[in-house]
Design an enzyme around this catalytic site. Sequence first.
Site, PDB file in Angstrom:
ATOM      1  N   HIS A 345       0.999  -0.993   0.059  1.00 54.86           N
ATOM      2  CA  HIS A 345      -0.093  -0.119  -0.082  1.00 54.86           C
ATOM      3  C   HIS A 345       0.912   1.255   0.001  1.00 54.86           C
ATOM      4  O   HIS A 345       1.820   1.259   0.964  1.00 54.86           O
ATOM      5  CB  HIS A 345      -0.843  -0.117   1.186  1.00 54.86           C
ATOM      6  CG  HIS A 345      -1.851   1.180   1.050  1.00 54.86           C
ATOM      7  ND1 HIS A 345      -2.991   0.842   0.511  1.00 54.86           N
ATOM      8  CD2 HIS A 345      -1.867   2.459   1.359  1.00 54.86           C
ATOM      9  CE1 HIS A 345      -3.793   1.965   0.484  1.00 54.86           C
ATOM     10  NE2 HIS A 345      -3.206   2.760   1.339  1.00 54.86           N
ATOM     11  N   ALA A 346       0.381   1.965  -1.001  1.00 54.60           N
ATOM     12  CA  ALA A 346       1.719   3.276  -1.086  1.00 54.60           C
ATOM     13  C   ALA A 346       1.659   4.155   0.166  1.00 54.60           C
ATOM     14  O   ALA A 346       0.709   4.381   0.799  1.00 54.60           O
ATOM     15  CB  ALA A 346       1.118   4.211  -2.086  1.00 54.60           C
ATOM     16  N   HIS A 375       0.116  11.957  -5.447  1.00 50.45           N
ATOM     17  CA  HIS A 375      -0.509  12.054  -4.117  1.00 50.45           C
ATOM     18  C   HIS A 375       0.728  11.800  -3.346  1.00 50.45           C
ATOM     19  O   HIS A 375       0.815  12.451  -2.153  1.00 50.45           O
ATOM     20  CB  HIS A 375      -1.519  10.745  -3.865  1.00 50.45           C
ATOM     21  CG  HIS A 375      -2.078  10.544  -2.534  1.00 50.45           C
ATOM     22  ND1 HIS A 375      -2.973  11.276  -2.135  1.00 50.45           N
ATOM     23  CD2 HIS A 375      -1.572   9.898  -1.481  1.00 50.45           C
ATOM     24  CE1 HIS A 375      -3.492  10.833  -0.732  1.00 50.45           C
ATOM     25  NE2 HIS A 375      -2.272  10.108  -0.358  1.00 50.45           N
ATOM     26  N   GLU A 376       1.498  10.795  -3.498  1.00 50.94           N
ATOM     27  CA  GLU A 376       2.634  10.448  -2.557  1.00 50.94           C
ATOM     28  C   GLU A 376       3.799  11.599  -2.330  1.00 50.94           C
ATOM     29  O   GLU A 376       4.110  11.940  -1.284  1.00 50.94           O
ATOM     30  CB  GLU A 376       3.228   9.103  -2.661  1.00 50.94           C
ATOM     31  CG  GLU A 376       2.555   7.955  -2.815  1.00 50.94           C
ATOM     32  CD  GLU A 376       1.668   7.955  -1.150  1.00 50.94           C
ATOM     33  OE1 GLU A 376       2.184   8.270  -0.183  1.00 50.94           O
ATOM     34  OE2 GLU A 376       0.729   7.396  -1.080  1.00 50.94           O
ATOM     35  N   HIS A 379       2.687  14.323  -0.049  1.00 50.80           N
ATOM     36  CA  HIS A 379       3.353  14.227   1.157  1.00 50.80           C
ATOM     37  C   HIS A 379       4.887  14.325   1.421  1.00 50.80           C
ATOM     38  O   HIS A 379       5.228  15.179   2.420  1.00 50.80           O
ATOM     39  CB  HIS A 379       3.206  12.810   1.731  1.00 50.80           C
ATOM     40  CG  HIS A 379       1.476  12.256   1.631  1.00 50.80           C
ATOM     41  ND1 HIS A 379       0.817  12.785   2.667  1.00 50.80           N
ATOM     42  CD2 HIS A 379       0.954  11.181   1.386  1.00 50.80           C
ATOM     43  CE1 HIS A 379      -0.412  12.222   2.677  1.00 50.80           C
ATOM     44  NE2 HIS A 379      -0.270  11.001   1.711  1.00 50.80           N
ATOM     45  N   GLU A 403      -3.355  14.833   2.980  1.00 51.28           N
ATOM     46  CA  GLU A 403      -3.939  13.959   2.082  1.00 51.28           C
ATOM     47  C   GLU A 403      -4.302  14.732   0.655  1.00 51.28           C
ATOM     48  O   GLU A 403      -4.306  14.229  -0.308  1.00 51.28           O
ATOM     49  CB  GLU A 403      -4.919  13.139   2.420  1.00 51.28           C
ATOM     50  CG  GLU A 403      -4.858  12.176   3.712  1.00 51.28           C
ATOM     51  CD  GLU A 403      -3.473  11.254   3.526  1.00 51.28           C
ATOM     52  OE1 GLU A 403      -3.332  10.955   2.161  1.00 51.28           O
ATOM     53  OE2 GLU A 403      -2.916  10.766   4.246  1.00 51.28           O
ATOM     54  N   HIS A 503      -6.579   0.210   5.828  1.00 54.06           N
ATOM     55  CA  HIS A 503      -6.428   1.313   6.768  1.00 54.06           C
ATOM     56  C   HIS A 503      -7.375   0.844   8.187  1.00 54.06           C
ATOM     57  O   HIS A 503      -6.886   1.102   9.072  1.00 54.06           O
ATOM     58  CB  HIS A 503      -7.051   2.555   6.520  1.00 54.06           C
ATOM     59  CG  HIS A 503      -6.461   3.134   5.111  1.00 54.06           C
ATOM     60  ND1 HIS A 503      -6.597   2.861   3.926  1.00 54.06           N
ATOM     61  CD2 HIS A 503      -5.821   4.222   4.805  1.00 54.06           C
ATOM     62  CE1 HIS A 503      -6.084   3.407   3.090  1.00 54.06           C
ATOM     63  NE2 HIS A 503      -5.474   4.358   3.717  1.00 54.06           N
ATOM     64  N   TYR A 513      -9.240  11.512   4.475  1.00 55.27           N
ATOM     65  CA  TYR A 513      -9.451  11.247   2.884  1.00 55.27           C
ATOM     66  C   TYR A 513     -10.738  11.790   2.516  1.00 55.27           C
ATOM     67  O   TYR A 513     -10.842  12.434   1.254  1.00 55.27           O
ATOM     68  CB  TYR A 513      -9.322   9.731   2.432  1.00 55.27           C
ATOM     69  CG  TYR A 513      -8.027   9.213   3.035  1.00 55.27           C
ATOM     70  CD1 TYR A 513      -6.789   9.645   2.194  1.00 55.27           C
ATOM     71  CD2 TYR A 513      -8.088   8.125   3.812  1.00 55.27           C
ATOM     72  CE1 TYR A 513      -5.829   8.915   2.692  1.00 55.27           C
ATOM     73  CE2 TYR A 513      -6.964   7.403   4.336  1.00 55.27           C
ATOM     74  CZ  TYR A 513      -5.492   7.865   3.750  1.00 55.27           C
ATOM     75  OH  TYR A 513      -4.335   7.346   4.299  1.00 55.27           O
TER      76      TYR A 513
HETATM   77  O1  X8Z Z   1      -4.114   5.301   1.383  1.00 55.71           O
HETATM   78  C1  X8Z Z   1      -4.209   6.238   0.281  1.00 55.71           C
HETATM   79  C2  X8Z Z   1      -2.760   6.682  -0.106  1.00 55.71           C
HETATM   80  C3  X8Z Z   1      -1.853   6.841   1.081  1.00 55.71           C
HETATM   81  S1  X8Z Z   1      -2.151   8.021   2.327  1.00 55.71           S
HETATM   82  C4  X8Z Z   1      -2.381   5.535  -1.207  1.00 55.71           C
HETATM   83  N1  X8Z Z   1      -5.371   6.435   0.011  1.00 55.71           N
HETATM   84  C5  X8Z Z   1      -6.708   6.256   0.390  1.00 55.71           C
HETATM   85  C6  X8Z Z   1      -6.974   4.731   0.118  1.00 55.71           C
HETATM   86  O2  X8Z Z   1      -5.872   4.282  -0.822  1.00 55.71           O
HETATM   87  O3  X8Z Z   1      -7.979   4.115   0.364  1.00 55.71           O
HETATM   88  C7  X8Z Z   1      -5.697   7.681  -1.014  1.00 55.71           C
HETATM   89  C8  X8Z Z   1      -7.008   7.786  -1.137  1.00 55.71           C
HETATM   90  C9  X8Z Z   1      -7.630   6.900  -0.323  1.00 55.71           C
HETATM   91 ZN    ZN Z   2      -1.650   9.917   1.536  1.00 57.67          ZN
END
Ligand code: X8Z
Ligand code: ZN
Length: 604
Positions: A345-346, A375-376, A379, A403, A503, A513
């Site tokens: 997961h990024a 997105h990354e 950060h 975010e 998450h 988010y």
């Molecule tokens: O988790 C993330 C990023 C890292 S903070 C890739 N996002 C959420 C997800 O993937 O569920 C970005 C948008 C929503």
């Molecule tokens: Zn993020």
Amino acid sequence: MKKQLKKSFIALCIAATIVGCNTTPATTTSLTQQDAEQFLNNVEQELIALNLAGARAAWINANFITHDTNALAANADQKSTEAGVRFAMEAAKFDNVDVTEDQRRKLNILKQSLVMPAPQNAEKSARLATLGSQLNSMYGRGSYTTNSGETLSLGDMTSTMATSRDYDELLEMWQGWREVSPEMKPLFTEQSALANEGAKGLGYRDLGTMWRSNYDMPADEFAKELDRLWLQVKPLYEDLHCYVKDKLAEQYGEDKVPSDQPIPAHLLGNMWAQTWGNIYDVVAPENTDPGYDVTKQLAAHQYDEIKMVKGAEHFFTSLGFEPLPETFWERSLFTKPKDRDVVCHASAWNLDAKDDIRIKMCIQKTGEEFNVIHHELGHNFYQRAYKNQPTLYQGSANDGFHEAIGDTIALSVTPKYLKEIGLIDSIPDESKDIGLLMKMALDKVAFIPFGLLVDQWRWKVYSGEITPENYNTAWWELREKYQGIAAPVARPDNAFDPGAKYHVPGGVPYSRYFLAHIQQFEFHKALCEIAGNTDPIHRCSIYNNKEAGKALNEVLEMGQSKPWQQAYKVLTGSEQMDATAILDYFAPLHKWLKKKNQGKSCGI
Ligand code: X8Z
Ligand code: ZN
């Protein structure tokens, strides 16, 4: 989120790596401003070295998931959580002391920044840390073995979810990935109980209240703010949902997608149905196709993973930001290693609170991932911009800001920009706007109810309203209530579907988010105004505009030194979040959708 914390925010980072400080004030009554100053100075000094140690353990763990790295990371996490709890308790002793505004802010940050606070008991804090590490590793190592014996990673399944239009194949992937989570349920249950106990020990009603207390306003008001923003967006979402359901019924048959039922969750192009841009081809409005597909253009121009990251970096440097340091390129993880388990997961990290910034991502060469890279990097550029703030202010104004920054930049990845960097040959004319807006809405508008419901679920878990027996049914009730989607098949009794979303086992709050999806449109609008844009807002790109870059940097540099409302005002002129910017952005599409939906009974 210790481990993944690095990815998205620093407040957590701080909390994750706090270690003991011997400055416990003697008595509460005799405390002075000078005591507060000394306490805060000592905490900040210690944090610098200690954060680094914690972040390194977490980085290694996420890059090499093994029994031992799990133990090392859990150990570091335990230390930092224990210290964080101790600091929060000590900070509370200044509650009735007449301290300066700046000291009060730092004390409050110390009181609120833990995401998973442990009870004050060594055995329990060790257990909480172990649970966090185990849950993370279960997710990171998760895979699914098909009936034909092929083992698929989440990345493999994500690709199939995005591209397959075969109902049964999609169903297999959808169900398959959810086999990873039933074993998480007892661990998550225990983790929630322990962290709740920790939150209560710090004076909060429960952990959800503690999470909601982190927004420079009372916790209950924050919850109301989210509801208010959602109600602003809901009519647009409902019209999108209605139109998409109809198109899916055309694609898969009305027996599979009945018009009076929620949409089956596996048909929307994404494992969690959180973004729908991958089914653009299924729902594309007639005659308004912009005529390009970023995934294909990346391939046609030989973009590999590094070139994609360089491309995103280039946008930031075009605004006047310094290039990423050499160490970023040496130390980041860009591709999925073949020989070991990693958390794919990024995430974006800042190891030393200065220049050791990195990303960790198993990049796939798609347009969607090109957005995630922006997105990354948002950060990382944020982290670097606030590096000269005092340690306790090295975080975003609120976690939605962190975010939103990279996403704001990605909103400027318009056809005009793509042409400028040579990825496409011509800019689609105005007649293609509905197509462009549709693609964007499938990702941005569709996400919003999902962004809200994940923590609606967790808040209710932490308050006790949702009990372990009801975890899964309550999850699907919320999915239906907010998103208008349903599980495609009856879920088994042991299902724990929230655990199949990173998450939840990762212990990363999710409201950020939701906020980011509202904020990024306000930021985009403000930056476009500064850049003197005259195009319709969805065609505006701030590429190369140094004034916009300067304005953005001004907010980033502030870190969390001021209440977020002040930072918000610097950029948008307002202290209140508002969904008008996103509604204005999609206004032409909304009008078009309403027309298409005439005579249908829409609504969730
Ligand atoms: O988790 C993330 C990023 C890292 S903070 C890739 N996002 C959420 C997800 O993937 O569920 C970005 C948008 C929503
Ligand atoms: Zn993020």
